[in-house]
Structure formats: C-alpha cells, structure tokens
Design a protein around this motif. Structure first.
Motif, PDB file in Angstrom:
ATOM      1  N   PRO A  96      -7.846  17.198  -7.207  1.00 35.09           N
ATOM      2  CA  PRO A  96      -6.733  16.781  -6.340  1.00 35.09           C
ATOM      3  C   PRO A  96      -6.547  17.737  -5.154  1.00 35.09           C
ATOM      4  N   THR A 145     -10.661  14.881 -10.753  1.00 34.56           N
ATOM      5  CA  THR A 145      -9.749  13.738 -10.732  1.00 34.56           C
ATOM      6  C   THR A 145     -10.044  12.742 -11.858  1.00 34.56           C
ATOM      7  N   GLN A 153      -3.054  10.008 -11.899  1.00 33.29           N
ATOM      8  CA  GLN A 153      -3.930   9.431 -10.879  1.00 33.29           C
ATOM      9  C   GLN A 153      -3.129   8.526  -9.951  1.00 33.29           C
TER      10      GLN A 153
END
Lengths: 250, 328
Positions: A96, A145, A153
C-alpha cells in the motif's frame, strides 16, 4: 452554483445494444450526487465513459467547463476526475505504501523520474503515509497488497483515488462485498471527504445512498429516468416501481 | 525505533553485500580460469541480452519472441561500422544502441494494444522480416556468408582484442556492469515503480494518472537499445556477424535464459546466461548432438518447481551464512 461535471446527450452503443441512451447529467460543485438504478441500468458504462475507459458513440462530457470527451484516461485524472472500481483494481505485488507513493508522485508529475529512488521525495512519502493513517492502513502499509484482508483492500481502493487529489470523485459501489460489521469504516471515510470535493456515488445499498447523498439520479435501461432531492426520489412512484419490480425478482 | 516510511521506501533499493560479491567473483573468474575468457565473454553478452528482455518482460509485462531483432540490428550496425573504417568499439556501441532504439521505438506502437498472443506474434513477425531483409540485402550485409572484413580497433584506443579473449571479457563485463547499474537505477526509480504498476494492473495505472502507453514505449525503446549493445558487443568481440544474429533460435534462447534465471529480478538474466552457457558448454562436450535434451529437461523442471521456492531456499541459505536477505 457552478457545474463540476456534465454530460450532454451521451450515447454509447455496443453493436445493437444501447448501453447509454442520451444521458444529459449535471453534477454541481461540492455535490454528493448518487446514481442509482437496477442491475444492467448502465451505471458502470456511464462511469467508464466519464473516465475515458470507453469512448462515447455520441455526445460530450465537460469537466469544470472543459470538454474532455476525447481526452485520455490519465489526462482526465490529471485534471482531477478520479474514480474507484466496483471490483478492486489494485497493484497486488506492491505494498500500500508503494502504491500510494506512486499515486502521489504521479500527481506531482514525477512519475517519469527514472534517476532517483522511488520515495526519495520525503514530502510525497509523508503525504502517502498520512492518507494511509487516515484510512487505518498504516499498520499494513508494508505488506503485499494481495495478502490484505478484503475490507482493507476496499479501503485501499478509495485511498488510492484520494492520493490523486480528486476534484470530482466517482465511487463505484464503494461498499460492495464489505461485510455489514465493517461497512461503517467505509461510511465514515465517505462522510469525512472534504466538502469541496464533488462526489458521484454509484450504489445499490439504499441506506448508504439516503444517508450520504443530497441529490439522486435514477437510471433505467441506459437512460435517466428522473432526478431530484433525496425526499423527492424516495416518494417518487416511478422509482418505487422500478425498485419494487427489481426486488420482486430477488 | 521503527524505521520511517521514507526509510522503508529507500531501503528497497539498497545495495547488498551479496551483489558486490557477485560482481567481484565475475571479475575473479578470469584470473582463476584464464583459458575460459572467450566463454565468459559469451556469457556476459548473453547476460546483457537477457537483461534487456527482462526490462520489458519482467518490468513492463511485454512478452516477446523476437528480441533477436534488436540484437541483430545492433550487431550489423557495429559490424558495418567496423568494416567501413570506423572500428572504435565505443562508437560502435553508441551507434548500435541508437539504431536499435529507433527500431524499438517505431515498433513499440504495435505492441500497445492486444493480448500476449498478439504481442508474441507481432514481435516474432518483426524479427522474421528483419532476418529476410538482411538476407536480401546481401551486398551490404554479406547475406548468408556473413559480414566480411571487420576491423575492430582497440578499446579506448588502448586495449587491443587478443586471441584468448581477455580484453573481450573485461570489455563485455564492464559494459554489462555499467548497463546493469543503469537498469538497477531505473527499476528502483519512480518510473520503475510505475512500470510495475502498469504490469500489475494497467487499468488502475491509467486511473491514477499514469500514461500506460508512454511508459511501455519508453521501456521498450530502452530495452531495444540494451539488446542492440549486446549485439554490438558480440560482433566486436567475435569479429563476426552472420544472419544467425537475427535468427529465431536466438529470440527463443534468450527467453529460455531469462526464464531459467528468473524474470523480473535483473540478476535473473545474468544467472540464466551463466547456467545456460555453462550447461551448453559442458553437455556439448559429453553429448554433442543431444545437449538440448538436457537444457529442455532443466527448463521443464525449473518452470514446474517455480523460482520462488528456489529463490527462498537460496535466500534463507545466504541469510544463514551471514548478513540478511539475498540480492536485489
């Protein structure tokens, strides 16, 4: 009130199918505008036309007065028209933090910098970290991720759009698939969006629509059925028919 | 105190001790096995060629079955320069890089749309066309007989190419090392990160303001230049250019080499080249006619077992030996 985003007589044909049927939509600056309609009404097609994923067969689109009908997807993003996706579209192999840093750097026209290490610009990393903190993603910002839980998410999906500093933000079913007990995180995030950002919300969840939106457009079969304030739409017999009809099938 | 986000971003590009070890060993082998210098220079050139493929495949997500097109163009460019009295090796490299880059740039636009299969066929087709062009233009290229009469000058006007390949290896290794450093710099930059984003999810990359086409054109052009330099090195160090430089088997070999070493890792191409060339050299000595059988077997095993498992194994081994983490 000034107009943030507008379509004029927008048409999209897929072969014989008319997915968007002469849609003229006006979104005012700072609005919380919801776009609702049953499945297959053409909401996502409209978003794809607005963001440049699809090219309209007819009609045009203006962003703050500028005709953007022929602009590329990335050129629209640079002008502040940013979207999220109904199905997560994330960079699975990146963290991220990397994803957000990239989005911030791109916004600052540094995406072509091939010499300095990504993240050299401390201001960009700080901004990315600040957004991640705001979205409750700071603890997982270094993980890949693909390994994040779905709810996280979903938050990253919105965070990535926020990192592009949108002037008009198109949210395509932001709460889709999020379990009831985690929904409030998404709802809080939406409520906390800056007031000067214009938000277009596509949503199935009527509770979310009625609590968030100040204006609602209803789409059926690719065309706009009606538009109005929240109370107006809630009372509208046409809209009730469409929705009762739909729920009758479920 | 936990490292800051800023520090964590920078750490990803940190030079590791295992990398220094790798490059020092690659230099040391010349003094341990001086008689193998020609083989080593072949490896370095193959490594550079595979590195160039890794830039588009491992970082841009573009599959190619015609990468020999750029290797061949570079080889002919350097060869023709050397034949016509411009034998300075570095000038040859520069011109080869430029010509290959121009062809790479022009053809990159054909690869922006379409599936992997389309890209495989387009790259294959372009390489086939260049092969037949070189074949047809025999008065210039020498056609099937190869380019005759190359005169390659000394590197930097100081180091002449010797029969044993010592200069050739040092020259090829230096060029490989410098271009590797450049590639490493690029893949760790914001541009490199944006390539990973494009490869990972082009739809979202466009939605955060990345010009997907622009990035793909840029990396394809750069990769073509790298491949052209590899071709030029091959021409200069062997003083030989034949149609073979554009042949399909070369495109296939380089893909094989990269897959053996691991895609998207930069060192993969070089390690693959080492394994492939040594195996080829060793097996060809044992079973001259059937060595490709064993290469095929290794390839199938590698692809089925998967690099990740091998890589994690090696990395944990390296970690136990001292320091932390593996290379790149």
């Amino acid at each position: 009130m000034s107009i943030a985003l507008a379509t004029h007589d927008l048409v999209k044909n897929f072969g014989g199918l008319r997915a968007t049927d002469h849609v003229s939509l006006t979104i005012h600056t700072g609005a919380r505008h919801a776009l609702i309609g049953p499945n297959g009404a053409g909401k996502t097609t409209l978003i794809n036309l607005l963001t440049g994923v699809l090219t309209p067969s007819q009609g045009n689109i203006t962003l703050e007065g500028e005709n953007i009908t022929r602009l590329s997807q990335h050129a629209r993003v640079q002008r502040g028209l940013v979207r999220t996706f109904q199905i997560n579209q994330l960079f699975a192999d990146m963290s991220p933090l990397q994803s957000l840093c990239l989005a911030v750097s791109e916004r600052n026209q540094q995406g072509r910098d091939w010499w300095r290490v990504a993240g050299s610009d401390k201001a960009h990393v700080d901004e990315a970290e600040e957004i991640l903190t705001r979205f409750g993603l700071r603890d997982v910002m270094m993980q890949q991720t693909r390994f994040l839980p779905y709810g996280k998410q979903r938050l990253l999906e919105i965070a990535l759009a926020i990192a592009c500093k949108p002037r008009v933000l198109l949210l395509d079913e932001p709460a889709a698939g999020v379990p009831e007990e985690e929904r409030h995180e998404i709802i809080d995030i939406l409520a906390a969006l800056p007031k000067d950002v214009t938000v277009v919300l596509i949503e199935h969840d009527m509770d979310l629509v009625f609590s968030f939106a100040d204006r609602i457009s209803v789409m059926v079969n690719g065309a706009l059925l009606t538009e109005g304030g929240v109370d107006e739409i809630a009372r509208d017999p046409q809209v009730r028919a469409v929705y009762l009809g739909e729920s009758g099938h479920e | 105190m936990a490292p800051s986000a800023h520090q964590m971003m920078l750490d990803q590009a940190r030079w590791r001790w295992s990398e220094s070890l790798f490059w020092l060993s690659s230099l040391a082998v010349l003094f341990v096995f001086p008689s193998k210098a020609l083989l080593f220079s072949q490896i370095a050139i193959m490594g550079l060629f595979a590195l160039s493929l890794d830039l588009i495949l491992g970082y841009g997500g573009i599959v190619s079955l015609g990468h020999a097109a750029f290797f061949g163009v570079g080889a002919y460019a350097a060869g023709l320069m050397a034949k016509h009295g411009m034998g300075d090796p570095l000038l040859g490299l520069g011109v080869a890089a430029f010509v290959a880059a121009v062809i790479g740039w022009l053809t990159s636009f054909l690869l922006l749309r379409g599936s992997d299969l389309t890209r495989l066929m387009v790259t294959l087709g372009i390489a086939l066309m260049l092969f037949e062009l070189a074949n047809r233009m025999a008065p210039i290229t020498g056609g099937a007989d190869g380019l005759q009469g190359m005169m390659v000058g000394p590197v930097l006007g100081l180091f002449s190419f010797d029969l044993f390949g010592k200069t050739a290896y040092l020259y090829a290794l230096t060029v490989l090392f410098l271009l590797f450093l450049l590639a490493r710099k690029i893949v760790h930059s914001t541009f490199g990160l944006s390539l990973r984003a494009v490869k990972g999810n082009a739809l979202r990359a466009g939605a955060i303001g990345i010009s997907v086409s622009g990035r793909l054109v840029a990396i394809y052009t750069l990769s073509a230049a790298f491949a052209g330099i590899a071709g030029a090195l091959s021409a200069q160090t062997t003083q030989l250019v034949s149609l073979d430089v554009l042949d399909f088997h070369r495109s296939a070999d380089v893909m094989l080499v990269l897959v053996i070493g691991g895609v998207g890792w930069l060192y993969g191409g070089i390690i693959g080249a080492i394994m492939f060339t040594l195996m080829q050299d060793w097996l060809a000595g044992i079973t001259p006619q059937y060595w490709e059988f064993w290469i095929g077997l290794v390839l199938v095993c590698l692809v089925l077992v998967g690099h990740d498992r091998i890589k994690t194994g090696v990395q944990s081994m390296v970690a136990r030996l001292g320091g932390k983490g593996g290379a790149a």
